[in-house]
Motif scaffolding. Sequence first.
Motif, PDB file in Angstrom:
ATOM      1  N   ALA A 221      36.755  51.946 -73.180  1.00 16.57           N
ATOM      2  CA  ALA A 221      35.350  51.683 -72.888  1.00 16.57           C
ATOM      3  C   ALA A 221      35.182  50.492 -71.955  1.00 16.57           C
ATOM      4  O   ALA A 221      34.379  50.539 -71.004  1.00 16.57           O
ATOM      5  CB  ALA A 221      34.582  51.449 -74.191  1.00 16.57           C
ATOM      6  N   VAL A 222      35.936  49.431 -72.193  1.00 17.86           N
ATOM      7  CA  VAL A 222      35.814  48.257 -71.338  1.00 17.86           C
ATOM      8  C   VAL A 222      36.350  48.560 -69.939  1.00 17.86           C
ATOM      9  O   VAL A 222      35.800  48.099 -68.933  1.00 17.86           O
ATOM     10  CB  VAL A 222      36.549  47.058 -71.964  1.00 17.86           C
ATOM     11  CG1 VAL A 222      36.522  45.856 -71.023  1.00 17.86           C
ATOM     12  CG2 VAL A 222      35.905  46.682 -73.300  1.00 17.86           C
ATOM     13  N   THR A 223      37.415  49.358 -69.853  1.00 16.71           N
ATOM     14  CA  THR A 223      37.936  49.741 -68.541  1.00 16.71           C
ATOM     15  C   THR A 223      36.894  50.506 -67.737  1.00 16.71           C
ATOM     16  O   THR A 223      36.640  50.197 -66.562  1.00 16.71           O
ATOM     17  CB  THR A 223      39.205  50.604 -68.700  1.00 16.71           C
ATOM     18  OG1 THR A 223      40.194  49.867 -69.417  1.00 16.71           O
ATOM     19  CG2 THR A 223      39.760  51.001 -67.341  1.00 16.71           C
ATOM     20  N   VAL A 224      36.278  51.500 -68.360  1.00 14.72           N
ATOM     21  CA  VAL A 224      35.251  52.280 -67.663  1.00 14.72           C
ATOM     22  C   VAL A 224      34.067  51.397 -67.305  1.00 14.72           C
ATOM     23  O   VAL A 224      33.495  51.500 -66.212  1.00 14.72           O
ATOM     24  CB  VAL A 224      34.815  53.475 -68.528  1.00 14.72           C
ATOM     25  CG1 VAL A 224      33.610  54.175 -67.909  1.00 14.72           C
ATOM     26  CG2 VAL A 224      35.970  54.458 -68.693  1.00 14.72           C
ATOM     27  N   TRP A 225      33.698  50.504 -68.222  1.00 16.33           N
ATOM     28  CA  TRP A 225      32.564  49.610 -67.955  1.00 16.33           C
ATOM     29  C   TRP A 225      32.827  48.730 -66.742  1.00 16.33           C
ATOM     30  O   TRP A 225      31.954  48.560 -65.877  1.00 16.33           O
ATOM     31  CB  TRP A 225      32.297  48.753 -69.190  1.00 16.33           C
ATOM     32  CG  TRP A 225      31.130  47.827 -69.046  1.00 16.33           C
ATOM     33  CD1 TRP A 225      29.803  48.120 -69.174  1.00 16.33           C
ATOM     34  CD2 TRP A 225      31.191  46.430 -68.731  1.00 16.33           C
ATOM     35  NE1 TRP A 225      29.035  47.000 -68.969  1.00 16.33           N
ATOM     36  CE2 TRP A 225      29.865  45.948 -68.699  1.00 16.33           C
ATOM     37  CE3 TRP A 225      32.238  45.545 -68.489  1.00 16.33           C
ATOM     38  CZ2 TRP A 225      29.563  44.615 -68.421  1.00 16.33           C
ATOM     39  CZ3 TRP A 225      31.933  44.213 -68.207  1.00 16.33           C
ATOM     40  CH2 TRP A 225      30.606  43.767 -68.179  1.00 16.33           C
ATOM     41  N   LEU A 226      34.026  48.185 -66.651  1.00 23.22           N
ATOM     42  CA  LEU A 226      34.357  47.355 -65.497  1.00 23.22           C
ATOM     43  C   LEU A 226      34.314  48.154 -64.200  1.00 23.22           C
ATOM     44  O   LEU A 226      33.850  47.659 -63.159  1.00 23.22           O
ATOM     45  CB  LEU A 226      35.741  46.731 -65.681  1.00 23.22           C
ATOM     46  CG  LEU A 226      35.850  45.599 -66.709  1.00 23.22           C
ATOM     47  CD1 LEU A 226      37.294  45.181 -66.882  1.00 23.22           C
ATOM     48  CD2 LEU A 226      34.998  44.410 -66.287  1.00 23.22           C
ATOM     49  N   LEU A 227      34.773  49.387 -64.239  1.00 22.33           N
ATOM     50  CA  LEU A 227      34.716  50.231 -63.038  1.00 22.33           C
ATOM     51  C   LEU A 227      33.273  50.561 -62.669  1.00 22.33           C
ATOM     52  O   LEU A 227      32.926  50.628 -61.484  1.00 22.33           O
ATOM     53  CB  LEU A 227      35.519  51.510 -63.259  1.00 22.33           C
ATOM     54  CG  LEU A 227      37.039  51.330 -63.395  1.00 22.33           C
ATOM     55  CD1 LEU A 227      37.702  52.646 -63.777  1.00 22.33           C
ATOM     56  CD2 LEU A 227      37.646  50.783 -62.102  1.00 22.33           C
ATOM     57  N   GLU A 228      32.428  50.752 -63.678  1.00 27.40           N
ATOM     58  CA  GLU A 228      31.016  51.002 -63.401  1.00 27.40           C
ATOM     59  C   GLU A 228      30.342  49.769 -62.817  1.00 27.40           C
ATOM     60  O   GLU A 228      29.523  49.869 -61.901  1.00 27.40           O
ATOM     61  CB  GLU A 228      30.304  51.442 -64.677  1.00 27.40           C
ATOM     62  CG  GLU A 228      30.674  52.847 -65.138  1.00 27.40           C
ATOM     63  CD  GLU A 228      30.060  53.192 -66.478  1.00 27.40           C
ATOM     64  OE1 GLU A 228      29.638  52.253 -67.200  1.00 27.40           O
ATOM     65  OE2 GLU A 228      30.001  54.387 -66.809  1.00 27.40           O
ATOM     66  N   GLN A 229      30.670  48.594 -63.351  1.00 31.91           N
ATOM     67  CA  GLN A 229      30.115  47.369 -62.794  1.00 31.91           C
ATOM     68  C   GLN A 229      30.604  47.148 -61.363  1.00 31.91           C
ATOM     69  O   GLN A 229      29.848  46.680 -60.503  1.00 31.91           O
ATOM     70  CB  GLN A 229      30.497  46.170 -63.668  1.00 31.91           C
ATOM     71  CG  GLN A 229      30.030  46.256 -65.108  1.00 31.91           C
ATOM     72  CD  GLN A 229      28.560  46.568 -65.219  1.00 31.91           C
ATOM     73  OE1 GLN A 229      27.722  45.807 -64.731  1.00 31.91           O
ATOM     74  NE2 GLN A 229      28.237  47.679 -65.840  1.00 31.91           N
ATOM     75  N   ALA A 230      31.851  47.482 -61.098  1.00 30.32           N
ATOM     76  CA  ALA A 230      32.365  47.379 -59.737  1.00 30.32           C
ATOM     77  C   ALA A 230      31.603  48.310 -58.802  1.00 30.32           C
ATOM     78  O   ALA A 230      31.317  47.957 -57.657  1.00 30.32           O
ATOM     79  CB  ALA A 230      33.855  47.707 -59.716  1.00 30.32           C
ATOM     80  N   ALA A 231      31.261  49.507 -59.281  1.00 24.70           N
ATOM     81  CA  ALA A 231      30.493  50.442 -58.457  1.00 24.70           C
ATOM     82  C   ALA A 231      29.106  49.889 -58.162  1.00 24.70           C
ATOM     83  O   ALA A 231      28.590  50.030 -57.045  1.00 24.70           O
ATOM     84  CB  ALA A 231      30.390  51.796 -59.164  1.00 24.70           C
ATOM     85  N   LEU A 232      28.482  49.237 -59.161  1.00 24.54           N
ATOM     86  CA  LEU A 232      27.187  48.619 -58.916  1.00 24.54           C
ATOM     87  C   LEU A 232      27.289  47.512 -57.873  1.00 24.54           C
ATOM     88  O   LEU A 232      26.327  47.237 -57.148  1.00 24.54           O
ATOM     89  CB  LEU A 232      26.628  48.045 -60.223  1.00 24.54           C
ATOM     90  CG  LEU A 232      26.160  49.058 -61.272  1.00 24.54           C
ATOM     91  CD1 LEU A 232      25.741  48.347 -62.540  1.00 24.54           C
ATOM     92  CD2 LEU A 232      25.010  49.895 -60.730  1.00 24.54           C
ATOM     93  N   ALA A 233      28.442  46.876 -57.796  1.00 22.54           N
ATOM     94  CA  ALA A 233      28.672  45.844 -56.789  1.00 22.54           C
ATOM     95  C   ALA A 233      29.122  46.429 -55.458  1.00 22.54           C
ATOM     96  O   ALA A 233      29.360  45.674 -54.509  1.00 22.54           O
ATOM     97  CB  ALA A 233      29.719  44.848 -57.289  1.00 22.54           C
ATOM     98  N   GLY A 234      29.274  47.742 -55.356  1.00 23.45           N
ATOM     99  CA  GLY A 234      29.582  48.391 -54.092  1.00 23.45           C
ATOM    100  C   GLY A 234      30.980  48.926 -53.941  1.00 23.45           C
ATOM    101  O   GLY A 234      31.282  49.591 -52.949  1.00 23.45           O
ATOM    102  N   HIS A 235      31.881  48.650 -54.898  1.00 24.84           N
ATOM    103  CA  HIS A 235      33.266  49.113 -54.788  1.00 24.84           C
ATOM    104  C   HIS A 235      33.374  50.571 -55.266  1.00 24.84           C
ATOM    105  O   HIS A 235      32.772  50.943 -56.275  1.00 24.84           O
ATOM    106  CB  HIS A 235      34.191  48.254 -55.638  1.00 24.84           C
ATOM    107  CG  HIS A 235      34.086  46.785 -55.360  1.00 24.84           C
ATOM    108  ND1 HIS A 235      34.708  46.184 -54.298  1.00 24.84           N
ATOM    109  CD2 HIS A 235      33.418  45.792 -55.999  1.00 24.84           C
ATOM    110  CE1 HIS A 235      34.447  44.884 -54.299  1.00 24.84           C
ATOM    111  NE2 HIS A 235      33.655  44.629 -55.328  1.00 24.84           N
TER     112      HIS A 235
END
Length: 734
Positions: A221-235
Motif C-alpha cells: 500500500a505504501v509503495t503504491v501510495w508513493l507512486l501515486e504521489q509521484a504521479a501527482l507531482a508529474g512523474h
Amino acid sequence: MSTEPEPATEDTAHAVDTGPETPGTAEPAGAASEARSDEAAGEGGEAAAQVSEVEAELAAQRIERERIERRKAEKQGPIDAGGKLSGSAADLLAAVRAVESGEKPAATVFGAPESARRPAPEPVRPPRPAPAEHSAAPAGPAGPAPETVQSVRRVLAEGGAPEGLAPQTAALLGEGAQDALRADPWLLLRVAGVRPEQADGFARALLGAECGPDDERRGRAVTVWLLEQAALAGHTALELPRLTATLAQRGVPDPDAAVQSTLAEGEALAFQDALEETGARREGEQDEEGEEGEERPVRVLIGLERYALAEESLADGLARLVNSAPKQDGSAADWEQAAASAQGSAAELIRAVAGHGLVLHTGGEASLAEPAALLRTAHALGLRAWAAAPGPLGRDRFAALLGAASAEPPSSGPNAPAAVTVTGLLTGAEGPGRDADGALDLDLLVVVDAPQLDVEAGALLAESLPDGARLVLAGDPAVLWSVGPGRVFADLLAARICPQSASRRPDPGPLGELVSGIGIGELGQVEAPGKEVVIVPVRDAGEAVHRTVQLVADSVPRAIGVPAEETQVITPGHGGAAGTRVLNAALKERLNPGPGRFGGFDPGDRVVHTPAPGRVLPGRVVTADAEGLHLSCAGETVIVPRDRVEGSVRHGWALTAHQALGGRWPAAVVVLPGDAVQALSRSWIYTAFGRAARHLSVVHGVEQALPRAVAEIPAKPRTTRLPRLLAPQTPTTD
C-alpha cells in the motif's frame, strides 16, 4: 502562509523530491473530497448537444479500461498473485542491488539489453458515441449503492476513520468494499487525502495485534501510495533506489520485499532503461573488456501500470505519425503557394506541416496567430482541420482568434467551428466525431496549449488519429507543465524526432517585454506609460488581501477601465492567509455579498467547477434548488448535486496559476505574500504574469525572492520514459 501549490500532497514533496513548481498540495484527510479535484487546471467538462457529460466520461473510462486490459494480455510470463518474483523483474532488482553494493551485475541483465518497450498492436479505436437526450449536464457519474456506502461507513467508524470518507471509499473499491477493507485495511490509503499514518491507525484498530510495520499489505500500500504521489507531482515512474529509500523513510522494514510484492501483485511495473555513455568511455570499455556493452549502465524504474501503458501508447501513436507519409491533400504547389502568401514564421509552419505528420510549434501568446493561419490555409485547401485545447479557457481564446463561435453546436459543414476542447473531441461531444473505423474524422489537428497535455490525454489523442493525419502541437515551453503526469511537449522538444517551428513573433508592449524577459531568466524594469504594469508592495498577508480587494473592486476599474468581472486574481496556493480561499471570501464579501445559503454560494458568484480530477470549468452560479447548484459554465447549464458541491465547486475570483492556464484576462492581479517564497519558480511567475492581456498588478511581499526565482529556479525535471520509448522507433531530426 502555508502555501499549497496545486496537486501533490505536502508529503509528496519529501517522498519524491518535488519542487515548488509542481502542480500542488492535496488537502488533509478531513478534506479528502477536494484533494485531487479542485487543485488541477485541465480540460473543460462542458456538456454537449448530443452526449451528456456523464455518458462521455463513462465512455472515456470504458475505452481506457479496455485498452489497459488489451495491453495486460500482451505481457509475457505472468506472475501469479502473491507469488515470488521470477525472470526479468527479479533480475532487475538483483542487478540494482549489485550496482549499489559495488559488485558486478549479472550479464543476463546488462549484457543483452532488451528492447526499450514491447511492440504495440494497431490502436483499437472507439466507435462514435451514440446520440443521447440532453438538457442540463449533471456534474458526474452516479455514486455507489447506498447500502454499500452504509456498510463502508460502519467499517470506517469501527476503525476510527472519518465516516465522510465512505462515499469515496465505496466508489473506489466497488461492490464488497466493506469486506475488502476488513481483509486489507491499508486499502484506505488509496482514497484521496489519506496519509500513511492515518491508514496505519485504521489498520491497528481493525487488526489489533496482527498489525505491524512489516505487514506485506502495508508495504504494498505504501509503495503504491508513493507512486501515486509521484504521479501527482508529474512523474510517470520513479527510479528504484529512490523508491526504496523513501519506503525506508516511511517505516517499511524491507523496502525491496515491498517493491517485489507490489510487482508480483501486478500493482506496478518495472522497466530497464539503458543509459547513454560518452563515446570515449564506451570505446575504452570495449578495449578493456573485449565485450561490447557487458556492463552497460541502466536505470530501473518502477511505475503504475496506467501511466506506463499510456506512455507506451503515446510513443506508438507519435511514431506512427512520424514514420508515415501524411495524406496528400492539395498539391505541393498549392501548399507552397499558401506558404508564400503567409508572413514570417507562419510560412515555415505551413511548409513543415505540408510534408510531415507531426510538427511542433513554439512561441508566446502572439505566436498563436501562426497556427490560426495554418488552420485557415488548411480549410482553403479542403482539409478537415480542427484545433483543440486542453481546457475551455484555451478553446475560447483560440476560437476568438479564429473568429469562430465555439459555443455553436458541432457541425460538419465548411463553416464549422474549428476550436474544441480535447475532452469534447475525444468523447464526440465537440468536433467532427469519428469515422466508421473509430478514428477522428479529420485530416489536421492543431493542439494549442500543448504543454498542458499529460501522458494519458496525449495517448488517447494519438491513438484516435487516422492514418495519414497531421498533428501539430503548439505551445509556449516556458509555462507550467501539465497537472497530470508526464511532460509530453517538453519531452518531444528534447527528443527532436520531428520538425520544430519556432515563432519569431514577439509579444507586444510592456507586458510582452516583461514576460519575455522572465522566460529567459531576467526580471527587468519596463517602461509602462499606460500603467500596464504596477507593483504594489505589502508587508504581510493581511495587507496583501486588503490591497488585492482594493485593486479588483476600485483601482483597476477606475484607473485602467477594466471592470472587476474581467480581472483575474492569481496566487500560489489555495490555503494560508492569502491563498485562494481567503482571497475569494474577501472578494465575495465586496463584489457579491450574500448569506451563502447553498454550500456557501449565492447566485452571481464567480466559481470554478471540477467535474473530474484535472478538469476545471469556470462559470457562475445561476440558482439552487432541490436538484443542486445550477451553474452556467462555457455557455452550458451544469447541475451539481448537493453532496458534490463542497468537493467540486469553489469560488473563482482568485485562482492558482495552474487553474488559470489557458486563459487570458484584460487585467490580472498576481498576489505574492511573504511566505509564498517556496512556491515560486521561473515557470510559475512566467505563467502567472502572462495571464494579463492589458494590465498587470503585482501585490509584492516576497522582496528579493522574486528576481531570485526568475533567475535561479527553473522547472524541476520530471521522471518520464517517453524520450527513451521514442528513441528506437523514430529518426532524430536536426
